[in-house]
Design an enzyme around this catalytic site. Structure first.
Site, PDB file in Angstrom:
ATOM      1  N   GLY A  59      -0.708  -3.234   5.543  1.00  0.00           N
ATOM      2  CA  GLY A  59      -1.711  -4.222   5.911  1.00  0.00           C
ATOM      3  C   GLY A  59      -2.290  -3.916   7.283  1.00  0.00           C
TER       4      GLY A  59
ATOM      5  N   ASN B 294      -3.229  -4.293  -2.872  1.00  0.00           N
ATOM      6  CA  ASN B 294      -3.151  -5.336  -1.853  1.00  0.00           C
ATOM      7  C   ASN B 294      -1.711  -5.806  -1.723  1.00  0.00           C
ATOM      8  OD1 ASN B 294      -4.060  -6.893   0.256  1.00  0.00           O
ATOM      9  ND2 ASN B 294      -4.718  -8.583  -1.017  1.00  0.00           N
TER      10      ASN B 294
ATOM     11  N   THR C 157       0.851  -1.164   0.000  1.00  0.00           N
ATOM     12  CA  THR C 157       0.000   0.000   0.000  1.00  0.00           C
ATOM     13  C   THR C 157       0.900   1.231   0.000  1.00  0.00           C
ATOM     14  OG1 THR C 157      -1.614  -1.268   1.272  1.00  0.00           O
ATOM     15  CG2 THR C 157      -1.848   1.125   1.346  1.00  0.00           C
TER      16      THR C 157
END
Length: 573
Positions: free
Chosen positions: A477, A404, A384
């Site tokens: 994440g 992702n 990200t």
């Protein structure tokens, strides 16, 4: 972990300085030699220098923070393909200096119409991670193009073609490969070489790798960007780019359809909000879990004198870890797409619920995760990128978006030059089975057609006296949430300047697995005491990369800091 900026990166910054005479990029190295970038007017902080510079030029020419954010977002799709994207999605928080309001734009990907709850299970009913992560079934309907265009239309002053111009130039004329860019591709080489379209983009015609100093040109991507500049979002969702996406799906047994693309909409939402020691905290609301749980954890920790406990001492970390565990346990049960499930946001972010959680925490002993579960509400009806921007007028943007995984699924749309996301893995493919990040989910985040998968992305704006004080966010994440939490606490509780707050060693606990991750730099005594309290300490991990801006409420001076964990650039004027 705290790596120094390469000579190559410094050369890039030197090359940029003639164009931004007042820009003072942060130096990367050991913590005591960091110099945060100060600016009287506009400031852009992000993970890739060329995209940050493009955004800064927009501000210097009179554009506002949203204009700059959209320009940076499209530029990163060219210069930072591991996370910058057209084929993914994300969240944007916008503060309006005129109204004092904070608005959230949700451009998270959506499940295709033919998606179903068991689509990633094999014949034995077990989750097949190859399908959910690296096949064409892994792609949700992309939201980035719609989201950036919506932000520009509602809150910007540039045309879409103007915002796209720097990205088009970077794709068409190319840019010089840095060591970091080359290493990122080499790190994913095995996956990227498996698909002809990806191989054609990320490797030379003879199959060789791009090395530092090479020119990297992306003509197919330039054509895609030009189509969007010419025809608007219709090019991507209904026109020639949509045709290329659909061809990719049809050739490879994907389920994303023409109706899915044509029906996609970015959504304006109310951010999650709370207070912490007199500051207003605004963060992304569901389908992000981040904002809710940042506020929830701050509420729990507000009941302790964190300043007196000291920064990163065992007692302080223990309290943070216990708050983190309980927030992630709640995440597993309650968080999902609010258009599909009822998320008890008001209860989760309430001071009363935080007080009840605080009463459960043993201040001398770790609570085993196996003994913890989600709270019970009262009965009532690893890839990200983040950037933060503030303009001369005080408008601010915090934006986090993603594919992702690094380089998403590794699948490039043939002829279009961009990568597809693998966000379908962020759904709970099977209740109780962890996803790629070890996060456990339940029915609230089960796969359903046109549903947005749960996310940890947490762009955050903290206000003091109704004006921006801290603009922050991170990749990473599930570690995004705890990274953002600690940057806020480092500034408010421990009085750190923004570079100190970003550089400081961080910790992370996500309930399951029952492990406390800690970065290098914590004292051996603190680690020993944490283990004696019953924590399973896992040392040496790198946690997040917070691109942040701090505004002095007395002088109005803006200070920006890029995170040394990934480099990047803080640039102002």
């Amino acid at each position: 972990m705290r790596r120094k900026r390469s000579i190559w990166s410094l050369l890039i910054l030197v090359c940029l300085l003639p164009f931004t005479a007042a820009c003072q990029p942060a130096r990367l190295g050991e913590r005591d030699v960091f110099a945060p970038v100060r600016a009287e007017h506009g400031l852009v902080v992000g993970e890739e220098a060329l995209a940050v510079h493009a955004g800064l030029q927009v501000l210097q020419r009179g554009g506002n923070a949203v204009d700059a954010a959209v320009t940076v977002g499209f530029a990163l799709a060219v210069t930072y393909p591991r996370a910058g994207n057209l084929g993914g999605g994300g969240f944007m928080l916008i503060y309006s200096a005129r109204t004092g309001d904070v608005t959230a734009i949700d451009y998270r990907e959506m499940a295709p119409g033919r998606a179903h709850r068991d689509m990633f299970l094999d014949r034995e009913g077990q989750v097949d991670p190859e399908l959910s992560r690296f096949s064409h079934l892994a792609a949700g309907v992309p939201g980035t193009v719609a989201g950036l265009a919506l932000a520009l239309e509602k809150y910007g002053t540039l045309s879409l073609a103007q915002a796209l111009a720097p990205a088009i130039q970077l794709a068409e004329s190319g840019f010089v490969v840095s060591p970091e860019f080359s290493e990122a591709i080499k790190g994913m080489a095995e996956r990227l070489r498996q698909r002809p379209a990806a191989r054609a983009v990320f490797f030379k015609a003879d199959g060789g790798s791009y090395e530092s100093g090479d020119l990297f040109v992306q003509r197919d991507l330039a054509g895609t960007l030009r189509a969007i500049a010419r025809e608007g979002t219709a090019a991507f969702y209904r026109g020639p780019v949509a045709d290329q996406i659909l061809g990719e799906m049809e050739r490879n047994d994907g389920v994303l359809s023409r109706a899915d693309l044509a029906g996609y909409r970015a959504v304006v939402r109310r951010p999650a909000r709370g207070t912490y020691r007199g500051y207003g905290v605004y963060a992304m609301s569901p389908p992000s879990s981040g904002g809710v749980h940042i506020v929830q954890m701050l509420n729990i920790l507000e009941g302790y004198d964190c300043r007196a406990l000291g920064h990163n001492g065992a007692a302080a970390i223990h309290r943070m870890a216990e708050a983190m565990k309980r927030a992630y346990a709640d995440r597993s049960r309650y968080l999902g797409d609010p258009d599909f499930v009822s998320v008890p946001i008001h209860w989760l972010v309430s001071k009363g619920y935080a007080a009840s959680v605080r009463q459960q925490i043993d201040l001398s002993r770790a609570s085993p995760s196996r003994n913890l579960g989600p709270g019970v509400p009262p009965r009532e009806g690893h890839e990200t990128t983040h950037f933060s921007i503030i303009d001369a007028h005080g408008n601010a943007v915090a934006n986090t978006y993603t594919l992702n995984f690094s380089f998403g699924s590794g699948i490039v749309v043939r002829g279009a030059g961009f990568l597809l996301n693998n966000e379908m893995d962020d759904f709970s493919a099977k209740p109780g089975v962890p996803n790629a990040y070890g996060l456990v989910g339940g029915a609230a985040n089960a796969i359903a057609p046109k549903k947005r998968m749960l996310s940890s992305m947490s762009p955050t704006i903290v206000l003091k006296g109704g004006k921006p004080f801290l603009i922050t966010g991170s990749p990473g994440g599930p570690r995004i949430i705890t990274t953002t939490l600690q940057v806020i606490m480092n500034v408010i509780d421990h009085g750190m300047n923004i570079q100190e707050a970003v550089n400081a060693p961080r910790v992370h606990h996500q309930w399951l697995p029952d492990e406390l991750y800690v970065e290098d730099g914590l004292s051996p005594d603190a680690l020993r005491l944490l283990r004696e309290m019953g924590h399973t300490v896992v040392a040496g991990e790198t946690l997040g990369a917070a691109s942040s801006i701090l505004v002095d409420p007395e002088t109005g001076m803006r200070t920006g800091a890029s995170d040394p964990r990934r480099g990047g650039l803080a640039a102002g004027y």
